[in-house]
Write a protein that holds these residues in place. Structure first.
Motif, short mmCIF file in Angstrom:
data_model
loop_
_atom_site.label_atom_id
_atom_site.label_comp_id
_atom_site.label_asym_id
_atom_site.label_seq_id
_atom_site.Cartn_x
_atom_site.Cartn_y
_atom_site.Cartn_z
N THR A 1 -17.85 -28.94 -31.77
CA THR A 1 -18.60 -27.95 -30.78
C THR A 1 -17.72 -26.62 -30.52
OG1 THR A 1 -19.51 -29.69 -29.50
CG2 THR A 1 -19.52 -27.74 -28.39
N GLU A 2 -18.40 -25.62 -30.57
CA GLU A 2 -17.80 -24.30 -30.03
C GLU A 2 -17.85 -24.18 -28.59
OE1 GLU A 2 -16.38 -22.17 -32.24
OE2 GLU A 2 -16.62 -23.36 -34.06
N VAL A 3 -16.87 -23.78 -28.04
CA VAL A 3 -16.31 -23.71 -26.62
C VAL A 3 -15.96 -22.32 -26.15
CG1 VAL A 3 -16.51 -26.13 -26.34
CG2 VAL A 3 -14.31 -24.80 -26.55
N ILE A 4 -16.10 -22.10 -25.01
CA ILE A 4 -15.44 -20.78 -24.40
C ILE A 4 -14.29 -21.43 -23.33
CG2 ILE A 4 -15.46 -18.98 -22.96
CD1 ILE A 4 -18.19 -18.56 -23.63
N GLN A 5 -13.10 -20.99 -23.71
CA GLN A 5 -12.06 -21.37 -22.63
C GLN A 5 -11.49 -20.73 -21.59
OE1 GLN A 5 -8.41 -22.95 -24.95
NE2 GLN A 5 -9.61 -22.09 -26.96
N GLN A 6 -11.56 -20.66 -20.46
CA GLN A 6 -11.21 -19.92 -19.41
C GLN A 6 -9.95 -20.38 -18.64
OE1 GLN A 6 -14.72 -19.65 -16.94
NE2 GLN A 6 -15.60 -17.72 -18.14
N LEU A 7 -9.12 -19.68 -18.49
CA LEU A 7 -7.86 -20.12 -17.57
C LEU A 7 -8.13 -19.81 -16.24
CD1 LEU A 7 -4.58 -18.78 -19.44
CD2 LEU A 7 -5.46 -21.06 -19.25
N ASP A 8 -7.31 -20.76 -15.20
CA ASP A 8 -7.01 -20.24 -14.05
C ASP A 8 -6.08 -19.32 -14.04
OD1 ASP A 8 -6.52 -19.87 -11.43
OD2 ASP A 8 -6.58 -22.10 -10.71
N TRP A 9 -6.59 -18.09 -13.93
CA TRP A 9 -5.34 -17.01 -14.40
C TRP A 9 -4.52 -16.83 -13.20
CZ3 TRP A 9 -2.40 -14.81 -18.00
CH2 TRP A 9 -1.85 -13.74 -17.51
N GLU A 10 -5.00 -16.70 -12.05
CA GLU A 10 -4.02 -16.62 -10.98
C GLU A 10 -2.96 -17.64 -11.04
OE1 GLU A 10 -2.26 -15.17 -7.52
OE2 GLU A 10 -3.60 -14.11 -8.93
N ARG A 11 -3.24 -18.78 -11.05
CA ARG A 11 -2.30 -19.93 -11.07
C ARG A 11 -1.35 -19.85 -12.23
NH1 ARG A 11 -2.37 -25.34 -13.49
NH2 ARG A 11 -1.06 -26.66 -12.21
N LYS B 1 -24.04 -26.88 -23.29
CA LYS B 1 -24.62 -27.93 -22.54
C LYS B 1 -23.93 -28.08 -21.25
CE LYS B 1 -26.25 -30.96 -26.09
NZ LYS B 1 -26.09 -32.26 -26.86
N GLY B 2 -23.09 -27.18 -20.76
CA GLY B 2 -22.45 -27.20 -19.39
C GLY B 2 -21.16 -26.52 -19.44
N THR B 3 -20.48 -26.84 -18.13
CA THR B 3 -19.21 -26.20 -17.83
C THR B 3 -18.46 -27.69 -17.46
OG1 THR B 3 -19.94 -24.04 -17.13
CG2 THR B 3 -17.59 -24.85 -16.48
N LEU B 4 -17.08 -27.60 -18.12
CA LEU B 4 -16.28 -28.80 -17.70
C LEU B 4 -15.13 -28.28 -17.06
CD1 LEU B 4 -15.74 -31.88 -18.03
CD2 LEU B 4 -14.86 -31.53 -20.07
N LYS B 5 -14.72 -28.59 -15.88
CA LYS B 5 -13.38 -28.28 -14.99
C LYS B 5 -12.20 -28.78 -15.77
CE LYS B 5 -11.55 -27.30 -10.63
NZ LYS B 5 -11.22 -25.83 -11.07
N ILE B 6 -11.25 -28.26 -16.05
CA ILE B 6 -9.85 -28.62 -16.57
C ILE B 6 -8.96 -29.00 -15.66
CG2 ILE B 6 -8.24 -28.47 -18.79
CD1 ILE B 6 -10.84 -29.17 -19.51
N MET C 1 -17.01 -36.96 -17.08
CA MET C 1 -18.35 -36.36 -17.55
C MET C 1 -18.42 -36.24 -18.89
SD MET C 1 -18.45 -32.15 -16.55
CE MET C 1 -19.78 -32.13 -17.53
N GLY C 2 -19.72 -35.94 -19.33
CA GLY C 2 -19.69 -35.92 -20.97
C GLY C 2 -18.98 -34.91 -21.64
N LEU C 3 -18.12 -35.05 -22.65
CA LEU C 3 -17.23 -34.17 -23.17
C LEU C 3 -18.03 -33.58 -24.35
CD1 LEU C 3 -14.15 -36.33 -23.74
CD2 LEU C 3 -14.78 -35.01 -21.76
N PRO C 4 -17.69 -32.31 -24.81
CA PRO C 4 -18.26 -31.63 -26.05
C PRO C 4 -17.92 -32.42 -27.22
CG PRO C 4 -16.57 -30.31 -25.16
CD PRO C 4 -16.78 -31.54 -23.91
N ALA C 5 -18.78 -32.56 -28.03
CA ALA C 5 -18.53 -33.27 -29.36
C ALA C 5 -17.74 -32.54 -30.23
CB ALA C 5 -20.08 -33.62 -30.01
N ILE C 6 -17.14 -33.43 -31.31
CA ILE C 6 -16.11 -32.74 -32.34
C ILE C 6 -17.02 -31.66 -32.83
CG2 ILE C 6 -14.97 -33.38 -34.31
CD1 ILE C 6 -14.12 -35.90 -32.83
N GLY D 1 -8.36 -24.53 -15.68
CA GLY D 1 -9.61 -23.83 -15.88
C GLY D 1 -10.65 -24.30 -16.32
N ASN D 2 -11.47 -23.85 -17.05
CA ASN D 2 -12.82 -24.58 -17.44
C ASN D 2 -12.99 -24.28 -18.98
OD1 ASN D 2 -14.32 -24.75 -14.91
ND2 ASN D 2 -13.61 -22.38 -14.55
N LEU D 3 -13.75 -25.37 -19.78
CA LEU D 3 -14.49 -25.03 -20.85
C LEU D 3 -15.95 -25.00 -20.81
CD1 LEU D 3 -12.88 -27.75 -23.07
CD2 LEU D 3 -12.42 -25.60 -22.92
N ILE D 4 -16.52 -23.91 -21.38
CA ILE D 4 -17.98 -23.70 -21.07
C ILE D 4 -18.68 -23.92 -22.69
CG2 ILE D 4 -19.66 -22.06 -20.59
CD1 ILE D 4 -17.37 -20.80 -18.85
#
Length: 239
Positions: free
Chosen positions: A84-94, A53-58, A77-82, A47-50
């Motif tokens: 950091t508040e992020v949004i977790q999004q699943l690849d729900w179909e998978r 500073k950006g979006t990171l594909k997981i 790529m650059g990781l969110p720092a310790i 899925g994704n972390l948002i």
């Protein structure tokens, strides 16, 4: 330890999270996550972390040495720092297809009541290996029985037992190759059906559909010989 939000609600597709650590390999550990980590034959979620500073594909999630769950980026790529508040999004179909296959495999172990020596889960198919010296004589009949169970739309639920309970009832463990998941001295059990209509109850740490009707129709593929005592039964989602 990472809070296992996927275990509290397997249908949670998106939520917030807070970064609490990084692994030496570049994984991200959150305080709580909806990403299921690879284990028990079920692949880790993607899925994704948002964050601001950006979006990171997981690409996947794995168990970390810190008793946490590490989310593995698909590319460097650059990781969110310790902190950091992020949004977790699943690849729900998978994920949902993994849930459908996983629950279908539990039902496969009902119509073939033999010890399970291995298994795996994918987005289109799964398989169980059985301690089965001879192949079944009527694969179509097994497929019909499996689809009949699915169509009864059983409720799928969970509860917990103690390690002592499991030790006193070793027949509850169907899968010889996977250690039953334990948390705080308790084992998670997945139940299919309720009361007099219960058809399965076994230890499992994976994610499942809420009702068997969500699985849809399945078909049985090849039954392969894997050693003198083992037969591999392949199962496919029809849609």
């Amino acid at each position: 330890m990472t809070d296992l939000l996927f275990r509290e609600n397997a249908y949670l597709r998106e939520t917030t999270g807070r970064v609490v650590g990084h692994t030496p390999e570049g994984g991200i550990i959150l305080a709580g996550t909806i990403f299921y980590p690879t284990g028990g034959g079920q692949p880790g979620d993607s899925g994704n972390l948002i964050w601001d500073k950006g979006t990171l594909k997981i690409a996947t999630a794995v168990k970390a040495d810190t008793a946490g769950i590490a989310l593995v980026p698909a590319e460097p790529m650059g990781l969110p720092a310790i902190g950091t508040e992020v949004i977790q999004q699943l690849d729900w179909e998978r994920r949902h297809r993994h849930m459908r296959v996983h629950t279908a495999l539990h039902l496969l172990s009902v119509i073939i009541p033999l010890p399970v020596t291995g298994g795996s889960i994918g987005i289109e198919k799964g398989r169980l290996d059985f301690d089965m010296p001879e192949s079944p004589t009527d694969k179509q009949e097994l497929e019909n029985q499996l689809n009949e169970l699915i169509s009864r739309d059983f409720i799928v639920s969970e509860d917990w037992i103690t390690a002592d309970h499991l030790k006193a009832n070793p027949d509850l463990v169907k899968t010889m190759s996977v250690t039953p998941p334990m948390t705080g001295g308790r084992i998670r059990m997945v139940r299919i059906g309720q009361g007099d209509e219960q058809v399965d109850w076994q230890p499992c740490g994976g994610t499942h559909v809420g009702r068997t009707g969500e699985i849809g129709r399945v078909r049985l593929g090849k039954i392969e010989k894997k050693g003198r005592q083992n037969r591999r039964v392949n199962l496919h989602l029809d849609g």
